[in-house]
Design an enzyme around this catalytic site. Structure first.
Site, PDB file in Angstrom:
ATOM      1  N   GLU A  26      -5.204  61.860 -31.597  1.00 15.13           N
ATOM      2  CA  GLU A  26      -6.370  61.176 -32.172  1.00 15.13           C
ATOM      3  C   GLU A  26      -6.078  60.800 -33.622  1.00 15.13           C
ATOM      4  O   GLU A  26      -5.270  61.448 -34.287  1.00 15.13           O
ATOM      5  CB  GLU A  26      -7.589  62.116 -32.158  1.00 15.13           C
ATOM      6  CG  GLU A  26      -8.554  61.893 -31.022  1.00 15.13           C
ATOM      7  CD  GLU A  26      -9.320  60.570 -31.117  1.00 15.13           C
ATOM      8  OE1 GLU A  26      -8.881  59.644 -31.820  1.00 15.13           O
ATOM      9  OE2 GLU A  26     -10.357  60.471 -30.460  1.00 15.13           O
ATOM     10  N   ASP A  27      -6.771  59.780 -34.108  1.00 17.85           N
ATOM     11  CA  ASP A  27      -6.629  59.457 -35.530  1.00 17.85           C
ATOM     12  C   ASP A  27      -7.607  60.268 -36.375  1.00 17.85           C
ATOM     13  O   ASP A  27      -7.260  60.748 -37.439  1.00 17.85           O
ATOM     14  CB  ASP A  27      -6.808  57.949 -35.786  1.00 17.85           C
ATOM     15  CG  ASP A  27      -8.115  57.409 -35.225  1.00 17.85           C
ATOM     16  OD1 ASP A  27      -8.691  58.045 -34.317  1.00 17.85           O
ATOM     17  OD2 ASP A  27      -8.574  56.353 -35.684  1.00 17.85           O
ATOM     18  N   ASP A  49     -14.450  63.333 -36.193  1.00 14.83           N
ATOM     19  CA  ASP A  49     -15.569  63.161 -37.112  1.00 14.83           C
ATOM     20  C   ASP A  49     -16.686  64.089 -36.630  1.00 14.83           C
ATOM     21  O   ASP A  49     -16.689  65.275 -36.967  1.00 14.83           O
ATOM     22  CB  ASP A  49     -15.936  61.671 -37.034  1.00 14.83           C
ATOM     23  CG  ASP A  49     -16.772  61.189 -38.190  1.00 14.83           C
ATOM     24  OD1 ASP A  49     -17.630  61.931 -38.640  1.00 14.83           O
ATOM     25  OD2 ASP A  49     -16.586  60.049 -38.633  1.00 14.83           O
ATOM     26  N   PHE A 101     -16.030  56.686 -45.757  1.00 12.85           N
ATOM     27  CA  PHE A 101     -15.634  55.774 -44.684  1.00 12.85           C
ATOM     28  C   PHE A 101     -14.140  55.470 -44.805  1.00 12.85           C
ATOM     29  O   PHE A 101     -13.705  54.669 -45.617  1.00 12.85           O
ATOM     30  CB  PHE A 101     -16.462  54.486 -44.686  1.00 12.85           C
ATOM     31  CG  PHE A 101     -16.406  53.846 -43.347  1.00 12.85           C
ATOM     32  CD1 PHE A 101     -17.370  54.128 -42.386  1.00 12.85           C
ATOM     33  CD2 PHE A 101     -15.328  53.045 -43.002  1.00 12.85           C
ATOM     34  CE1 PHE A 101     -17.261  53.601 -41.107  1.00 12.85           C
ATOM     35  CE2 PHE A 101     -15.214  52.512 -41.726  1.00 12.85           C
ATOM     36  CZ  PHE A 101     -16.186  52.789 -40.775  1.00 12.85           C
ATOM     37  N   ARG A 146      -6.849  48.046 -39.881  1.00 15.83           N
ATOM     38  CA  ARG A 146      -5.949  48.965 -39.177  1.00 15.83           C
ATOM     39  C   ARG A 146      -4.525  48.847 -39.712  1.00 15.83           C
ATOM     40  O   ARG A 146      -3.735  49.773 -39.615  1.00 15.83           O
ATOM     41  CB  ARG A 146      -5.947  48.681 -37.670  1.00 15.83           C
ATOM     42  CG  ARG A 146      -7.282  48.938 -36.983  1.00 15.83           C
ATOM     43  CD  ARG A 146      -7.092  48.983 -35.469  1.00 15.83           C
ATOM     44  NE  ARG A 146      -8.331  48.804 -34.744  1.00 15.83           N
ATOM     45  CZ  ARG A 146      -9.189  49.767 -34.417  1.00 15.83           C
ATOM     46  NH1 ARG A 146      -8.942  51.003 -34.785  1.00 15.83           N
ATOM     47  NH2 ARG A 146     -10.282  49.509 -33.739  1.00 15.83           N
TER      48      ARG A 146
END
Ligand code: PRP
Length: 179
Positions: A100-101, A104, A153, A166
């Site tokens: 996963e990046d 959250d 963010f 990205r």
């Protein structure tokens, strides 16, 4: 960088990311001790991290992709996870490493781990580049973590806002956050 303005702030440089990814790859190599891996790349955000991470893992491995979507173009998670593209091969009996990046709220990963358990893998573990503890709603087991991040963010190195950014090589955040 031309696509960024003065709301952008650097968090992790390309050098710092590369060093951390090397370290994670070595740790995974050591802990799996020769066992073959199935690396499950969660699209879209983790494709750049995964591309770098697998080249730091010295094990026999194959790569599968799964598309999950929980945010759409919004800043807040909807809490509803959709599988937009499933894996092409069964995962039964395999040691699956989810890549996963960012974790959250944890809702996406929680959903994925539960979903995978019905497919009878030999084991499931998680590598996530980033973790945002301030927003966690469910506890998820991240065995291989790159960095904790503040409640901002975050964009770059695969992470987007509304599909953009990205391709920023480093990781940073937008402050004030996008609306
Ligand atoms: C991001 C990220 C995780 C998820 C984490 O995906 O890649 O999959 O959100 O959030 P959570 O812990 O609150 O569930 P996103 O839905 O933005 O899709 P993308 O990877 O295609 O950008």
């Amino acid at each position: 960088m031309s696509q960024l303005n003065d709301t952008y702030h650097l968090l992790f440089s390309t050098e710092k990311i590369a060093e951390r990814v090397r370290h994670l790859g070595a740790e995974i190599t050591r802990e799996f001790d020769g066992k073959p891996l199935t690396v499950l790349v969660v699209l879209k955000g983790s494709f750049i991290f995964a591309a770098d991470l697998i080249r730091e893992i010295d094990l026999p491995l194959n790569v599968e992709f799964i598309g999950l979507r929980s945010y759409g173009d919004r800043v807040e998670t909807s809490g509803v996870v959709q599988i937009t593209m499933d894996v092409k091969h069964p995962l039964e009996g395999q040691h699956v490493l989810i890549v996963e990046d960012i974790v959250d709220t944890g809702l996406t990963l929680d959903y994925l781990i539960k979903n995978l358990s019905t497919r009878k893998p030999a084991s499931v573990s998680v590598a996530s580049l980033l973790y945002k503890p301030a927003r966690a709603k469910v506890k998820v087991p991240v065995a291989y973590l790159g960095f904790e991040v503040p409640d901002k963010f975050v964009i770059g190195y695969g992470l987007d806002f509304a599909g953009k950014y990205r391709n920023i090589k480093e990781i940073g955040y937008l402050e004030p956050p996008p609306v």
